[in-house]
Scaffold this motif. Structure first.
Motif, short mmCIF file in Angstrom:
data_model
loop_
_atom_site.label_atom_id
_atom_site.label_comp_id
_atom_site.label_asym_id
_atom_site.label_seq_id
_atom_site.Cartn_x
_atom_site.Cartn_y
_atom_site.Cartn_z
N HIS A 95 32.57 -13.48 -18.80
CA HIS A 95 33.73 -14.18 -18.27
C HIS A 95 33.77 -15.60 -18.85
O HIS A 95 32.73 -16.22 -19.04
N LEU A 96 34.97 -16.10 -19.09
CA LEU A 96 35.14 -17.46 -19.59
C LEU A 96 35.26 -18.43 -18.42
O LEU A 96 36.20 -18.35 -17.62
N CYS A 97 34.31 -19.34 -18.32
CA CYS A 97 34.40 -20.43 -17.33
C CYS A 97 35.14 -21.58 -18.01
O CYS A 97 34.70 -22.08 -19.04
N TYR A 98 36.25 -22.00 -17.42
CA TYR A 98 37.15 -22.91 -18.11
C TYR A 98 36.53 -24.29 -18.39
O TYR A 98 36.93 -24.97 -19.32
N TYR A 99 35.57 -24.71 -17.57
CA TYR A 99 34.97 -26.03 -17.74
C TYR A 99 33.94 -26.06 -18.86
O TYR A 99 33.53 -27.13 -19.32
N CYS A 100 33.51 -24.91 -19.35
CA CYS A 100 32.29 -24.80 -20.17
C CYS A 100 32.50 -25.38 -21.57
O CYS A 100 33.50 -25.11 -22.24
N ALA A 101 31.49 -26.15 -22.01
CA ALA A 101 31.49 -26.71 -23.36
C ALA A 101 30.31 -26.19 -24.18
O ALA A 101 29.98 -26.76 -25.22
N CYS A 102 29.68 -25.11 -23.71
CA CYS A 102 28.51 -24.55 -24.41
C CYS A 102 28.96 -23.70 -25.60
O CYS A 102 30.11 -23.26 -25.68
N ASN A 103 28.00 -23.43 -26.49
CA ASN A 103 28.24 -22.48 -27.56
C ASN A 103 28.16 -21.08 -26.97
O ASN A 103 27.09 -20.62 -26.57
N LYS A 104 29.29 -20.38 -26.91
CA LYS A 104 29.36 -19.11 -26.18
C LYS A 104 30.30 -18.14 -26.88
O LYS A 104 31.16 -18.54 -27.66
N GLY A 111 17.94 -18.28 -32.44
CA GLY A 111 19.30 -17.85 -32.11
C GLY A 111 20.34 -18.83 -32.62
O GLY A 111 20.04 -19.93 -33.07
N VAL A 112 21.59 -18.40 -32.51
CA VAL A 112 22.71 -19.20 -32.99
C VAL A 112 22.73 -20.55 -32.29
O VAL A 112 22.53 -20.64 -31.08
N SER A 113 22.92 -21.62 -33.04
CA SER A 113 23.04 -23.01 -32.57
C SER A 113 21.76 -23.60 -32.00
O SER A 113 21.75 -24.76 -31.58
#
Length: 514
Positions: A105-114, A374-376
């Protein structure tokens, strides 16, 4: 008590331009000047919330999970990562970090590499790339003198959502790690994983505990349903309570809960209800993050309407209320958003002057080289002469292409960015990290470790700190610089004075400290 330091007078400490720090890798002295008198929580070390002072000093700045910060990355020269790994000090223990980028699920606040996906096969495919990267990097590490496998004292799975991996995939990865590394016994090591409470099978916590994980961190953010809907992360308080209860029953040593203030539709009253409910659940640690709304940089945040966000004044009230509520409930303020019970390892390490920071935040394992997979993912590695910060590519396909290419050409490595830190960087890192971890920097300690006169070397910075001393954020004397209760929430601002890169290159690249 030393004589008060007159930051306006420089005659006695004129700057010697030729003075250079000399130590390669500082060694902790037997008498630790950063061990504090915080044997129990007292009003002396509690942060003092002063809205006028916060408004005066609140400015954008780094979180200092490293120094220099990640903005100083430059392209990785060919062959350098291999050389760094081969020349790593074999006796230095390791901290391993694994970035699992997937979320359902996309959490709208998130700024992580996802990466948002519901395909379980994505995780299985990614796992094979992680194993290939582990094999490759492990083959380059020099073994300790006793011939044993490299020692791991700390392990962390972050994301994304690490529990996106199926239980059998978690077992496969951890079993493989056991073939490549020597791990401290579970009661001595620090083995943690970030958990989305919504992404747990009925057996996941049992599996994690059996694998040796002893610490979990739960992303809660807020318990108010209106806020949860606005950020697309909906779960019940009962779910969180049940996960905590099971984790305790299984014997996890420490449980952390993440909260965020400044989310859409939050008010001081609704957040206060969340904080009090969380206190009833009694987690060992809490992280209370400031939501930085940067929709121009993070596409997911464009789902959040500016009009739904609390005002800056409301956010300050939320922060002040949260600090007061948590400290009254017995939590120790560690620094930069973090709280812990007085008997938690993090709080104990701070009182003993043994707390550190790295890309995982505050940590008790400061003597470790950080090896990221892993990535990033980011690594921090030192050898006899140099210290490096490395980063894998942030694009999943490019990361996979690099791992695939390495199967045929071992000279190809996953890291694409690097910072080679100078001795001057490591001196400033030492000052910044001690200010953020222990609210103090001891001049005599710095002099011994780096072969300088700290007052002479940092005379410009000392002068810049004069206003903070006048405002009682800090206290300076001939012995050192101490962050006072009134300045504890603004520790980043004190640290920024010692950052040589900040105003020269990156003045507007960071979120505000508060």
């Amino acid at each position: 008590m030393s004589e008060p330091f007159d930051n306006h007078s420089t005659a006695e400490h004129s700057l010697n331009a030729s003075e250079q720090p000399t130590t390669v890798r500082p060694v902790t002295q037997p008498d630790n000047p950063y061990a504090s008198t915080r044997g129990s929580i007292t009003t002396k070390q509690l942060p003092a919330f002063d809205e006028d002072i916060i408004n005066k000093y609140n400015r954008s700045g780094p979180r200092y999970t490293s120094y220099p910060t990640a903005l100083e990355f430059s392209p990785m020269p060919e062959g350098l990562e291999t050389k760094i790994l081969q020349e790593r000090e074999a006796h230095a223990p390791l901290s391993l970090y694994f970035h699992i980028p997937f979320c359902r699920h996309l959490c709208y606040y998130c700024a992580c590499n996802k990466i948002i996906t519901k395909k379980n096969s994505d995780a299985g495919d990614y796992l094979e790339y992680l194993i290939a990267e582990i094999k490759h990097k492990r083959s380059l590490l020099t073994l300790p003198a006793d011939g044993k496998k490299p020692l791991v004292k700390q392990l962390h799975f972050g994301g994304g959502t690490p529990t996106f991996l199926q239980d059998n995939e978690l077992i496969k990865l951890c079993d493989f790690l056991q073939t490549q590394f020597e791990f401290l016994p579970e009661d001595q090591g620090d083995y943690s994983i970030e958990i989305d409470p919504r992404e747990l099978s009925s057996e996941t916590l049992k599996v994690l505990r059996n694998l040796g994980f002893n610490r979990v961190s739960l992303g809660v953010q807020d318990l108010d349903e209106t806020v949860q809907i606005a950020v697309n992360r909906v779960h019940s308080a009962e779910l969180i309570e049940n996960v905590l209860a099971e984790a305790r029953e299984l014997g996890f040593h420490s449980i952390n809960i993440d909260l965020i203030y400044g989310l859409p539709h939050q008010t001081p009253d609704t957040l206060d209800k969340t904080v009090r409910r969380i206190i009833e659940m009694s987690p060992d640690r809490l992280s209370v993050f400031n939501y930085a709304h940067l929709p121009e940089r993070f596409k997911s945040q464009r789902q959040i309407k500016d009009a739904d966000l609390p005002t800056p004044a409301a956010k300050l009230t939320m922060l002040g209320n949260t600090i007061n509520t948590l400290t009254k409930a017995g939590y120790q303020y560690i620094g930069i958003d973090h709280f812990a019970k007085p008997d938690d390892e993090l709080a104990v390490a701070q009182r003993e002057g043994k707390l550190h920071r790295n890309f995982q935040g505050y940590t008790i394992m400061g003597d470790c080289d950080l090896l990221g997979f892993g990535v990033s993912s980011i690594s921090q590695i030192a050898n006899a002469n140099n210290s490096y910060i490395l980063q894998n590519h942030t694009d999943l396909q490019v990361y996979k292409d690099n791992i695939d290419a390495a199967r045929n050409n071992p000279a190809i490595m996953p890291a694409v960015n690097v910072i080679k830190t100078s001795i001057k960087d490591r001196l400033r890192e030492y000052v910044i990290m001690n200010l953020l971890c222990h609210d103090y920097i001891d001049f005599r300690d710095v002099n011994q470790k780096f072969g300088i006169d700290a007052i002479t070397y940092f005379i410009d910075e000392i002068q810049q700190l004069g206003q903070m001393q006048d405002d009682r954020l800090i206290d300076m004397d001939a012995a050192g610089i101490r962050v006072l209760p009134r300045g504890r929430l603004l520790g980043r601002n004190v640290a920024m004075v010692f950052d040589e890169y900040l105003d020269k290159k990156h003045k507007n690249r960071f979120s505000k400290a508060i």
